[in-house]
Design an enzyme around this catalytic site. Structure first.
Site, PDB file in Angstrom:
ATOM      1  N   THR A  95     -26.427  37.122 -12.370  1.00  0.00           N
ATOM      2  CA  THR A  95     -26.246  37.866 -11.114  1.00  0.00           C
ATOM      3  C   THR A  95     -24.990  38.718 -11.144  1.00  0.00           C
ATOM      4  O   THR A  95     -24.027  38.413 -11.874  1.00  0.00           O
ATOM      5  CB  THR A  95     -26.145  36.869  -9.935  1.00  0.00           C
ATOM      6  OG1 THR A  95     -25.761  37.554  -8.739  1.00  0.00           O
ATOM      7  CG2 THR A  95     -25.098  35.797 -10.216  1.00  0.00           C
ATOM      8  N   TYR A 154     -21.754  29.922  -5.303  1.00  0.00           N
ATOM      9  CA  TYR A 154     -22.872  30.538  -6.024  1.00  0.00           C
ATOM     10  C   TYR A 154     -22.379  31.338  -7.228  1.00  0.00           C
ATOM     11  O   TYR A 154     -22.925  31.222  -8.337  1.00  0.00           O
ATOM     12  CB  TYR A 154     -23.659  31.450  -5.078  1.00  0.00           C
ATOM     13  CG  TYR A 154     -24.761  32.243  -5.749  1.00  0.00           C
ATOM     14  CD1 TYR A 154     -25.933  31.610  -6.168  1.00  0.00           C
ATOM     15  CD2 TYR A 154     -24.643  33.611  -5.950  1.00  0.00           C
ATOM     16  CE1 TYR A 154     -26.946  32.323  -6.780  1.00  0.00           C
ATOM     17  CE2 TYR A 154     -25.654  34.331  -6.557  1.00  0.00           C
ATOM     18  CZ  TYR A 154     -26.803  33.688  -6.974  1.00  0.00           C
ATOM     19  OH  TYR A 154     -27.810  34.395  -7.587  1.00  0.00           O
TER      20      TYR A 154
END
Length: 347
Positions: free
Chosen positions: A125, A165
């Site tokens: 990501t 995250y």
């Protein structure tokens, strides 16, 4: 080829499965079916193709080791299983870590101990770059942009994990890279920006392009966190899956490498711009609610995709207008299912 897709019943996974099955390859889907809409996706694909499904969770090492060993020689393994929302990671950081960091480690260790050497594609990501506070941001034409990074963020930009995250995905990202260097397992890391398209059960916390479109069609209120001027480069799902195929076919060129993957500087979109496009396309006023910025949100993220273009000969083909139209058509055709799953929380 034999392709294993872990997290194969989710948005990216199910589109990958359809793509490889249509091309005549053998596909094995491994998933715990925790994602909203994943059970529906699985039912739909099993009605059309003889796809094998294994119900398993990457948090359970011995299960993953046994299942992968049983599959024998594999050509490509696409690792998509994960906790995908920053907001969820903030409220439950332990679960986020166990899925994204420990789960990724479990898959790598299973391959190492089983002596299996497929190309492992890891879905990372842009959040591994954090808030990029050292990069100057300006406002131009009602949107935020980088002041100097005209081609976007390259792989040379230092990582700066922000939010649980970012930490968990960044940990998986680096473990994947290192298992190539230490143990010779061919891996490639795809640091993906915003992916959107058909079969996406977008929700408020993740999948904003799909979420805005679903909410608009079903006349639901949309909350804008911040001022809506933040931008992302967006990539239609078919372009991403085509890249996965290229990586597997060109394993020797990409093994051990990391790529930033997205629409690039030519395919960027702000939240406000998407709202305007949807209002025009559907000829309706969209109810909006405004709220404070969410923790860890980036005002700007745009991928520099030069490296992946050079190494693999890949470039995005589907422009934003075309992609949104195709996704909107799919949403219109499946509005009843989406209403049940997204808004009434069918599991």
């Amino acid at each position: 080829m034999k392709i294993v897709i872990i997290g194969g019943a989710g948005f990216i996974g199910i589109n990958s499965a359809y793509y490889f099955l249509k091309a005549g390859h053998e596909v094995i889907i491994i998933d715990n079916l925790s994602r909203v809409g994943s059970d529906y996706n699985l039912q739909q694909i099993q009605a059309l193709y003889p796809v094998r499904f294994i119900h398993a969770d990457i948090r359970h090492f011995l299960v993953m080791q046994e299942q992968l060993k049983e599959l024998g020689a594999i050509d490509g393994l696409i690792l998509l299983a994960g906790q995908v929302a920053v907001t969820t990671s903030v409220t439950n950081p332990r679960e986020d870590f166990e899925i994204n960091a420990l789960g990724t480690f479990n898959v790598l260790e299973a391959l190492r101990q089983n002596k299996q050497f497929p190309l492992l594609i890891y879905s990372s990501t842009n959040k591994v770059y954090g808030k990029m506070e050292a990069v100057d941001i300006v406002e131009r034409n009602g949107r935020y942009e980088y002041d100097t990074l005209q081609e976007g963020v390259s792989e040379a930009v230092p990582m700066d994990f922000y939010s649980p995250y970012g930490c968990s995905k960044g940990s998986g990202d680096q473990y994947v890279r290192d298992y190539y260097r230490m143990y010779g397992i061919p891996t490639v890391v795809m640091r993906q920006s915003c992916i959107y398209g058909n079969r996406q059960f977008g929700i408020e916390d993740q999948g904003w392009v799909a979420w805005f479109t679903i909410a608009t069609l079903l006349d639901k209120q949309i909350t804008i966190y911040g001022d809506g001027k933040q931008i992302r480069d967006v990539l239609f799902i078919e372009d991403l899956v085509r890249l996965y195929e290229l990586a597997i076919l060109k394993k020797d060129q990409c093994a051990g490498k990391i790529y930033n993957v997205g629409g690039g500087p030519d395919q960027t979109l702000s939240l406000n711009e998407l709202i305007t496009r949807l209002a025009v396309r559907f000829d309706k006023k969209i109810p909006l609610h405004w709220a404070d910025w969410r923790p860890g949100d980036q005002k700007v993220y745009v991928s520099n995709i030069h490296k992946v273009q050079t190494d693999l000969g890949w470039t995005p083909k589907i422009k934003i207008d075309v992609g949104i139209d195709r996704m909107a058509s799919w949403i219109e055709e499946n509005r009843t299912i989406l209403d049940q799953y997204v808004f009434h929380k069918v599991k």
